[in-house]
Design an enzyme around this catalytic site. Structure first.
Site, mmCIF file in Angstrom:
data_model
loop_
_atom_site.group_PDB
_atom_site.id
_atom_site.type_symbol
_atom_site.label_atom_id
_atom_site.label_comp_id
_atom_site.label_asym_id
_atom_site.label_seq_id
_atom_site.Cartn_x
_atom_site.Cartn_y
_atom_site.Cartn_z
ATOM 1 N N SER A 58 0.904 -1.302 0.099
ATOM 2 C CA SER A 58 -0.107 -0.045 0.040
ATOM 3 C C SER A 58 0.733 1.159 -0.125
ATOM 4 C CB SER A 58 -0.917 0.224 1.154
ATOM 5 O OG SER A 58 -1.833 -1.075 1.044
ATOM 6 N N CYS A 59 1.991 1.297 0.838
ATOM 7 C CA CYS A 59 2.595 2.508 0.926
ATOM 8 C C CYS A 59 3.991 2.203 1.319
ATOM 9 C CB CYS A 59 1.932 3.548 1.475
ATOM 10 S SG CYS A 59 1.195 3.288 3.256
ATOM 11 N N GLY A 105 1.478 5.015 -2.007
ATOM 12 C CA GLY A 105 1.721 6.198 -1.227
ATOM 13 C C GLY A 105 2.908 6.327 -0.491
ATOM 14 N N ASN A 121 3.546 6.959 7.946
ATOM 15 C CA ASN A 121 3.326 7.036 6.495
ATOM 16 C C ASN A 121 2.181 7.858 6.244
ATOM 17 O OD1 ASN A 121 1.392 5.675 7.691
ATOM 18 N ND2 ASN A 121 0.752 4.581 6.215
ATOM 19 N N LEU A 122 1.636 7.844 4.827
ATOM 20 C CA LEU A 122 0.869 8.772 4.338
ATOM 21 C C LEU A 122 -0.600 8.857 5.225
ATOM 22 C CD1 LEU A 122 0.306 10.609 1.801
ATOM 23 C CD2 LEU A 122 -0.734 8.734 0.891
ATOM 24 N N CYS A 123 -0.912 7.714 5.976
ATOM 25 C CA CYS A 123 -2.159 7.592 6.583
ATOM 26 C C CYS A 123 -1.864 7.579 8.207
ATOM 27 C CB CYS A 123 -3.072 6.547 6.173
ATOM 28 S SG CYS A 123 -3.343 6.674 4.233
ATOM 29 N N THR A 124 -0.729 7.608 8.605
ATOM 30 C CA THR A 124 -0.451 7.701 10.102
ATOM 31 C C THR A 124 -0.837 6.249 10.848
ATOM 32 O OG1 THR A 124 -2.365 8.358 10.956
ATOM 33 C CG2 THR A 124 -1.119 10.234 10.014
ATOM 34 N N GLU A 125 -0.768 5.121 10.276
ATOM 35 C CA GLU A 125 -0.941 4.004 11.003
ATOM 36 C C GLU A 125 0.253 2.869 10.886
ATOM 37 O OE1 GLU A 125 -2.150 2.271 6.878
ATOM 38 O OE2 GLU A 125 -1.767 4.436 8.034
ATOM 39 N N PRO A 144 -7.280 3.480 6.849
ATOM 40 C CA PRO A 144 -8.337 4.341 6.437
ATOM 41 C C PRO A 144 -9.467 3.619 6.008
ATOM 42 C CG PRO A 144 -6.423 5.741 5.793
ATOM 43 C CD PRO A 144 -6.056 4.312 6.109
#
Length: 777
Positions: free
Chosen positions: A231-232, A260, A458-462, A657
């Site tokens: 994913s990223c 990402g 990362n891009l989504c903070t997880e 997300p």
């Protein structure tokens, strides 16, 4: 009414109005609350031409059903989905040249695999690793009735974004075939004797929508496309010209493949710093961020959307003030980067200074390393960013920070900490970012801290995994066999890779399938590591050394509504605590069992998994926090098994997300509260109403919407979950545009004190936020 119907082969048949009723009966089967006559009136009003096509009839049913969707009658979205499904069945049958029947809408699975492999749409591995007999057997397992689980928006999203088409854009693959192909591809390297059963198990998990794969896996698994399955990614930029430009190149290559990117820039020298002894020559981090912004725009993700990049900087970096203004719509455009996302890395000491209204100091990382003389065990210089507080209220970071403050020659900028926090909150209310990354909390809970440091997310903070910069060691001309080449030697850093999928809580929990589901999900994620071919070699290497995965969840609010639990309640907090403890237990046990079968991850020795600190630090084994679903004795037994056998994966649990994949599954996204009871999806010529999942007279009382909810309850639930999540969660705050500054600050202070590792977007009704599709697992 029409006189004739044109079929796909251009044959014309006399229009038979009775067939409309038969068709309506078929798509309304088991939808007992729906009025067939209302649907037929809508359909007839749309069929006013003398000659219509079969596709126009299907479209009339779809549109008529959609027009009837309301909060009071949400079942119409399933009627619309079945009409759309019929259209997909017909298109696939025509394009693949088979006869489709209502009770047998799927054609030969082997012919699909064979034809699309030959045409270069599917990967050859599907034929190399599976015999015709095995593919026929898997075709028999495909269950078309599972297509009825989709609502309209879910099926439309799946068909438009994920199903395989031919090179002319024609529908070839159907929903259950997509799931089976994913299962086949993810399991193709498993041993021959168990491969088929594992494929069937993975298909079971996906087809029943007990889980979803991440968007890159959903899109690319089994397809011969340029994309990959992760994913990223997260890169750490070295403070050198070579490091900065190499990082930009790597970001471009990964963005091209659909990933990402998170980029940590805290090691790059600040504006006005020296370069090779020349004073005041550095332009700081902002020009390099603008370069990344241009990369995000110019190197799109597989031709579908612009790249998605998040940059992170420490709150003690001298460029932090200009960094916080990156996305604002006023000021000097040469200091803006509107297409980038940004996050800020915050130590406990800063939050303490904010709360106490104390001072805060900003430093240049290059000057700190040059002046302070701190070094690691290998003699490499260290900066403030390389330390953290090992315990709450004390540790190396605050000691080193004070040393830097007290140094007589080290330059710094001193200002009130609350002024920086005000700039943070102003940007969040205007743009939704920066994300908040609580670096001490993260590193204290890092199960692999013996091998490194987590600088950012990362891009989504997880995602929370060890990071380090890749360093260019040397560049030389080498002549061999009469050929001269330039050989560049690099020391690979820890370049983070995120491999994601997620549990559909509102289906899996009521069905009681978690014990069966989590092991197959863990295996699917682990297999991605071995299958994936990542162009950036340090990312491939890091992936192999840590074998990190990120199992997540979505549909939390959906599940609470089904269970009759109010979001703003202590019952919800306790339910989160117990549920996520159970998932974590199953996940760790699954990874341990994989380690027995396939081997532990290479850097296991000395980790918190190995020493048992992971279990003791979370109160799992001392009896102080006995769980509802997992006993202290079970945890003790698992801790011993992990020490003896290891685990397959260095990190395991991360809540992404789940934007688009939760839409496919017809549920609420991630751990978020419901946004609206009735939302709308905008299409080119119409709006599609989308009621809350399983909306009824019972559940409506438990669907309090996001902006109506006291965010402190959301923080309490996130805090309860965080103990069981070795990485983090994409946790959003929902606020009114007119929220008072003191109230907003209280939310941030509460999140930090509650032990939440990151906060994602600050969402306001006034904001429209573009999210990362890659992480939408």
């Amino acid at each position: 009414m029409p006189s004739f119907v044109t079929k796909p082969n251009n044959r014309q048949l006399a229009f038979d109005s009775e067939r409309l009723g038969i068709y309506a009966d078929r798509i309304l089967e088991e939808l007992n609350k729906i009025d067939k006559e209302r649907l037929l009136r809508g359909v007839q009003s749309k069929l006013r031409r003398d000659v219509v096509t079969g596709e126009e009839i299907s479209s009339a049913f779809t549109m008529s059903a959609l027009e009837l969707v309301t909060k009071e009658e949400p079942e119409w979205k399933f009627a619309a989905a079945r009409a759309l499904l019929t259209s997909l069945y017909k298109k696939a049958a025509v394009n693949r040249r088979y006869k489709s029947y209502p009770d047998q809408p799927y054609g030969s699975f082997y012919h699909l695999i064979s034809d699309l492999c030959k045409s270069g749409i599917y990967r050859e591995e599907l034929l190399e690793y599976y015999t015709k007999e095995q593919i026929d057997e898997l075709g028999e397992v495909i269950d078309p009735s599972c297509d009825l689980l989709f609502d309209y928006i879910g099926l439309l999203t799946l068909s438009e974004r994920y199903l395989a088409n031919d090179f002319e854009g024609r529908t070839m693959e159907l929903p259950q075939e997509r799931y089976m192909v994913i299962a086949m591809y993810l399991m193709h390297k498993e041993p021959t004797e168990k491969r088929m059963e594992l494929v069937k198990e993975a298909y079971w998990a996906m087809s029943n929508i007990y889980m979803t794969a991440a968007t890159p896996t959903m899109s690319n698994a089994g397809k011969k496309v340029a994309g990959q399955l992760s994913s990223c990614f997260i890169d750490t930029v070295d403070d050198s010209l070579e490091g900065i430009f190499d990082s930009n190149t790597d970001v471009a290559r990964l963005s091209k493949m659909g990933g990402g990117i998170g980029v940590y820039l805290g090691k790059v020298r600040a504006r006005g710093s020296d370069i090779r002894g020349h004073k005041n020559t550095s332009s700081g981090v902002i020009p390099w961020i603008r370069q990344l912004n241009n990369t995000a725009v110019s190197v799109d993700q597989l031709g579908t959307r612009k790249g998605a990049i998040a940059v992170y900087l420490d709150v003690f970096h001298k460029d932090i003030l200009s960094f916080l203004d990156l996305k604002l719509n006023n000021g000097d455009e040469r200091m803006r980067a509107h297409d980038i996302f940004h996050g800020i890395c915050l130590p406990d000491l800063f939050m303490e200074a904010v709360e106490a209204r104390g001072e805060w100091n900003l430093f240049c990382p290059h000057e700190v390393k040059k002046t302070m003389g701190w070094k690691d065990a290998n003699g490499r210089p260290l900066g403030l960013e390389d330390f953290y507080d090992e315990e709450v209220g004390k540790g190396e970071f605050r000691e080193k920070y004070q040393e830097a403050v007290d140094h007589p020659t080290l330059s710094r900028i001193t200002m009130p900490a609350i002024d920086i926090m005000k700039r943070i909150m102003k940007s969040q209310l205007e743009t939704g970012t920066p994300y908040m990354f609580y670096r001490d909390t993260v590193n204290r809970a890092n199960p692999n801290r013996n091998h490194g440091m987590v600088y950012s997310s990362n891009l989504c903070t997880e995602i929370m995994q060890n990071q380090s910069p890749t360093v260019v060691e040397q560049e030389e001309l080498v002549t061999k066999d009469g050929q001269t080449r330039i050989v560049i030697s690099k020391i690979p850093g820890d370049f983070v890779v995120c491999n994601l999928n997620s549990i559909h809580l509102a289906r899996a929990v009521p069905a009681g399938v978690l014990d069966r589901l989590v092991p197959i999900q863990t295996r699917m994620l682990d297999n991605v590591i071995d299958i994936n071919n990542i162009e950036v070699l340090q990312a491939q290497y890091t992936n192999s050394q840590y074998r990190a995965i990120g199992l997540g969840t979505f549909g939390l609010h959906h599940l609470l509504a089904l269970e009759g639990i109010r979001w703003e309640s202590e019952e919800a907090v306790q339910y989160n605590d117990a549920l996520y403890e159970k998932i974590n237990f199953l996940l760790i046990r699954s990874s341990m069992e994989l380690a027995i079968e396939k081997g532990r991850y290479p850097k296991f020795t000395g980790s918190d998994w190995d020493t048992g600190h992971y279990f003791t630090s979370r109160g799992y084994v001392d009896g102080s926090r006995e769980g509802k679903f997992v006993t202290t004795e079970q945890w003790k037994e698992l801790m011993g098994q992990v020490h003896e056998n290891g685990v397959r994966n260095a990190w395991m649990f991360a809540i992404a997300p789940n934007g688009s994949t939760s839409i496919i599954a017809g549920s609420t996204a991630s751990i978020d509260p419901l946004y609206e009871l009735l939302s709308y999806e905008e299409k080119t010529t119409y709006k599609v109403a989308n009621p809350a999942p399983d909306l009824s007279e019972k559940t409506i009382w438990y669907y309090k919407t996001a902006f109506m909810i006291d965010q402190h309850w959301s923080i309490n639930m996130a805090s309860a979950r965080q103990r069981h999540i070795d990485q983090a969660q994409s946790f959003n705050l929902y606020v009114r545009p007119d929220i008072k500054a003191t109230e907003f600050l209280d939310l941030h202070l509460h999140a930090w004190k509650a032990g939440i590792k990151t906060t994602y977007y600050v969402r306001s009704r006034a904001l429209t936020i573009e999210e990362c599709e890659s992480c939408a697992s």
